[in-house]
Design an enzyme around this catalytic site. Structure first.
Site, short mmCIF file in Angstrom:
data_model
loop_
_atom_site.label_atom_id
_atom_site.label_comp_id
_atom_site.label_asym_id
_atom_site.label_seq_id
_atom_site.Cartn_x
_atom_site.Cartn_y
_atom_site.Cartn_z
N GLN A 1 0.82 -1.21 0.00
CA GLN A 1 0.00 0.00 0.00
C GLN A 1 0.86 1.26 0.00
O GLN A 1 0.53 2.24 -0.68
CB GLN A 1 -0.93 0.01 1.21
CG GLN A 1 -2.12 -0.92 1.10
CD GLN A 1 -3.14 -0.49 0.05
OE1 GLN A 1 -3.12 0.64 -0.43
NE2 GLN A 1 -4.03 -1.39 -0.29
N HIS B 1 -6.19 2.06 7.75
CA HIS B 1 -6.93 1.11 8.57
C HIS B 1 -7.09 1.75 9.94
O HIS B 1 -6.13 2.29 10.50
CB HIS B 1 -6.17 -0.21 8.67
CG HIS B 1 -6.95 -1.33 9.29
ND1 HIS B 1 -8.33 -1.36 9.31
CD2 HIS B 1 -6.55 -2.48 9.90
CE1 HIS B 1 -8.73 -2.47 9.91
NE2 HIS B 1 -7.67 -3.16 10.29
#
EC number: 1.1.1.86
Length: 326
Positions: A28, A108
């Site tokens: 990511q 997240h």
């Protein structure tokens, strides 16, 4: 009804004259950093000095700094290292380098929601969470489209945190596909639930138990592999492209009737509710913290069971036969 933002609902203006420090250069980190850069955003990378990520980021043309220096230089500090190492890295290298009006970004909500990272009151805290792996985030961006994503604000010190989150989402291509407004709590609880109940845990053990049931009943392992694992991709692809009803439209009447009348019998919604409560209460988060502190003993044991399972040996042979593996 969910609030969904498109490309026309966001502006890059909140990122003008700002530096985004991406902490981490894994799947990511690399994808999001490259997308930001290609959208004209000033990006620096913060990683452990001398490690493989350091060299890879430098090779990709980024300015690379040790994490404390990157955190100090960034106006937006976007933390994209694994959940389990974030709290220590934040405490030791990031917290003391934050300035008034900075923003902390996450993909997240885990550590913020469960209180494992406690940001100072003088920074914005935002969530920009793509619903896809890093390689897909990058691939879709370079193709002129984007990955759907979630955005949320945990702390809005400047009064402009949502505008900043949307700017980050736009710069990474997410608003091209659609960005859903959520909360940190909703993102982490639904994400963990999906991973544990169907995407990873549910699918994995459904396959294993189905395979074992057939083999224990005397069927050939190779045939059991095709029926319980290999063909799953065909069904998932149909669901992904056409939805559940569209999938049913594309299987045989026998398969549809058998699935609709028998499928519910192997699913236990009461256990799903228990899993959700473990997530919502923080029980799972506490368990995962202890698991990491103990060297991941349980996880390693369970992983070994999967790696040594007959389905893996059969699958390796069949995948080679089909040309999927060398």
């Amino acid at each position: 009804m969910a609030k969904i933002y498109g490309d026309e609902d966001a502006s890059l203006e909140p990122l003008e004259d700002k530096t985004v420090a991406v902490i981490g250069y894994g799947s990511q980190g690399e994808a999001q950093a490259k997308n930001l850069r290609d959208s004209g955003i000033d990006v620096i990378i913060g990683v452990r000095e001398g490690g493989p990520s350091w060299e890879r980021a430098k090779k990709d043309g980024f300015e690379v700094l040790p994490i404390p220096e990157a955190a100090e230089a960034g106006d937006v500090v976007h933390i994209l290292i694994p959940d389990e190492v974030q709290p220590q890295v934040y405490r030791e290298h990031i917290h003391d380098n934050l300035e008034k009006g900075n923003a902390l970004g996450f993909s997240h909500a885990y550590n913020i929601h469960y209180g494992l990272i406690e940001p100072p009151e003088y920074v914005d805290v935002i969530l920009v969470a793509p619903k896809g792996p890093g390689h897909m985030v990058r691939k879709l961006y370079t193709e002129g489209f984007g990955t759907p994503a979630l955005v949320a604000v945990h702390q809005d010190y400047t009064g402009e945190a949502m505008d900043l989150a949307l700017a980050m989402a736009k710069a990474m291509g997410f608003t091209r596909a659609g960005v859903i407004k959520t909360t940190f709590r909703e993102e982490v609880e639904t994400d963990l639930f999906g991973e544990q109940v169907d995407l990873v845990g549910g699918v994995l053990y459904m396959i294993l138990y189905a395979f074992e049931t057939l083999v224990e009943a005397g069927y050939q392992p190779e045939v059991a592999y095709f029926e319980t694992l290999h063909e799953l991709k065909l069904i998932v692809d149909l669901i992904y492209e056409k939805g559940l009803s569209g999938m049913l439209d594309n299987v045989s009447n026998t398969a549809e009737y058998g699935g609709l009348t028998r499928g519910k019998r192997i699913i236990n919604k009461e256990e799903m509710r228990k899993v959700l409560e473990e997530i919502r209460s923080g029980e799972f988060a506490r368990e995962w913290t202890l698991e990491n502190e103990s060297g991941r003993i349980v996880m390693k044991r369970l992983r070994e069971e999967i790696e040594n399972h007959e389905i893996e040996k059969v699958g390796e042979r069949l995948r080679k036969m089909m040309g999927f593996e060398d």
